[in-house]
Write an enzyme that holds these catalytic residues in place. Sequence first.
Site, PDB file in Angstrom:
ATOM      1  N   GLU A   1      40.557  19.988  41.159  1.00  0.00           N
ATOM      2  CA  GLU A   1      40.098  18.843  40.417  1.00  0.00           C
ATOM      3  C   GLU A   1      41.249  17.785  40.666  1.00  0.00           C
ATOM      4  O   GLU A   1      40.817  16.655  41.236  1.00  0.00           O
ATOM      5  CB  GLU A   1      39.932  18.924  39.021  1.00  0.00           C
ATOM      6  CG  GLU A   1      39.501  17.535  38.505  1.00  0.00           C
ATOM      7  CD  GLU A   1      40.233  17.167  37.047  1.00  0.00           C
ATOM      8  OE1 GLU A   1      40.331  17.871  36.131  1.00  0.00           O
ATOM      9  OE2 GLU A   1      40.953  16.218  37.088  1.00  0.00           O
TER      10      GLU A   1
ATOM     11  N   GLU B   1      50.448  20.195  43.362  1.00  0.00           N
ATOM     12  CA  GLU B   1      49.210  19.758  42.193  1.00  0.00           C
ATOM     13  C   GLU B   1      49.468  21.146  41.588  1.00  0.00           C
ATOM     14  O   GLU B   1      49.261  21.250  40.347  1.00  0.00           O
ATOM     15  CB  GLU B   1      48.054  19.439  42.693  1.00  0.00           C
ATOM     16  CG  GLU B   1      47.890  18.123  43.411  1.00  0.00           C
ATOM     17  CD  GLU B   1      48.151  16.864  42.324  1.00  0.00           C
ATOM     18  OE1 GLU B   1      48.029  17.069  41.344  1.00  0.00           O
ATOM     19  OE2 GLU B   1      48.938  16.221  43.109  1.00  0.00           O
TER      20      GLU B   1
HETATM   21 ZN   LIG Z   1      44.886  17.813  34.577  1.00  0.00          ZN
END
Ligand SMILES: [Zn+2]
Length: 628
Positions: free
Chosen positions: A65, A138
């Site tokens: 995401e 990330e």
């Molecule tokens: Zn998050």
Amino acid sequence: MHRTHGFDIVSVTYLPELNSKGVFARHRETGCEVYHMLNDDEENLFAYSFMTPPTDSTGVAHILEHSVLCGSKNYPLKDPFLILAKQSVKTFLNAMTFPDKTVYPASSMVEADYFNLMAVYGDSVFFPLLDRWIFRQEGHRVEMDESGNATVQGIVFNEMRGNYSSFDTIAGDWTIRSILEGTPYTHDSGGDPAVIPELTYEQFINFHRTYYHPVNCRIFLYGNIPTEKQLAFLQDRFLSSFSKAPAVPPISAVPHRTEPRTLYVPGPATDDDSERCTVHLNWLLGEVSDAETIMEANLVSEILLGHDGAPLSRALLASELGEDVAPSSGLETELRYLCFSAGLRGVRREDADKVGKTVLDTLARIAEQGVPQDDLEAAVHSLDFSNREIRRSHGPFALIHMRRALRGWNHGFGPDGTLRYIPAFDAVKARLAGDPAYVQSLVKKWFLENNHRDLVVVYPDQDYGKRLEERLSSFAQTALGENGSFREKLRAEQKDLARIQETPDSGDLLAKIPHVSRNDLPTMTETVPSDIGRSGTVPLVRHELPTNGITYVEAAFPVDSLSPQEYLLLPLLASVLTSCGMDGLSWVDSSALSARYTGGLQAPLFPAIPVPRVYPPVPPAGTISLSG
Ligand SMILES: [Zn+2]
């Protein structure tokens, strides 16, 4: 069947209570499904939604995401999302990972802006770059400080580390994990920091390949931009590049259990609460198949736990076994299964069974004696209110429709099955009126005769943090290699990442992100109709707006006559005003009364500065308001 821009229009239904038409379309080649709530709202919203059931707790869905928003085929910037957020006139722009799906919604009042958002978001989800450095930024990586100490880092890793240090979050997660054991819901889609470092880059890429194909995409649309125009856009920009792929199988069914269990789960400890546990009794109620089942479950949950005066909340509080009703108590409606939990936080470990007994005894009493009429009325009122209220809570109201539609749609039940609440509410009200033992029979069926239940005791464990540290340091050691042989390789990777992060995107790349021009923007601002008068000596301002029959009342009291020392007590006063009894009524009775007639009372504090030439004059220095 009508065909347009590569789509078959499967159905068009009129949704009178939502002032909308529901257009359901399926992309012929890829199977991508689109549902458009077409109406005259100028605030248009779209959401790309993918079913992303986890098979472990590495948080791959969550890392993805974040990562798809770090550059894509047509927008190969480091952070197009940030640039887009800065230069768009969006009214909402976000991405969320749920336990079984990942959703990318955005909305705007300006059509050109809306299509810009749809273009960048679509490119991000369908054609992301997903370079190795993005995964390391990330997701997770091992990093060395100046003295050579190696630690695990990463944006999602650190975010989830924060989550896992909250006792209430762990206790809340286990209301679902226990009862849905054997399904993807046993895992944490957000990621468990002790497991995140196990995720490999190849698994990450494969997850995108498997779940982000249009065959697994449901696109929710809302607003007044013609369906045809949007389908053409989706086809031209994205879907025409894809061919068929195998459908993603539905989420596995939960193995049915016939014996209740008791589970003890360790949670993070702080020094002052070493004895305090959170105890939940959790049930599996059934599948989220249609709006009526959800409405029935909502009604029962509201009756039992809707407010501090509701019978189950009242019994839990009166037992004095804990400090307060556990924050995750209530109904879960966003998964394939409906789950219900009731419990207390701040419980001594030896009292855990007594909490379970209190809940079961209360439910047995309700099944036998029924529910007082006042409690039923309060629950019906509250459901009616929460269904009808049009509110912006961190985004447009269309987000609520999106969530309702996806509940059943994500699991193959069709988008309008769980979207329409008025027919379901009417059906449940009719059953309630027609059968005096209706609620009693639901309580029996769902709780007393249903042994798919767990008593979960989450206890503070002094070693919780230490165990995580040990595991993380073993990951770091493995990354360093035997005798630190990978040390130089890690250092090079670290330098590489820092170099990428520090190099700004070129002007050419930045210019790729579309933006609106002045001509796209409306020249008039929206005005709120106001009628200014007096009620006795008090200035009264009235705004007549479409609110689905709900009246909002706000009484503002100026507080500028208080001394600076007294200001410090205002937050306490504001909280006391709406959380203790009223004249002649206990807190339990007054919360029941307020549930029966209002949508809730609040007392927020507002700072204000004098505004000249405004009538009635704005109080000069802050107000305390009572609203409901
Ligand atoms: Zn998050």
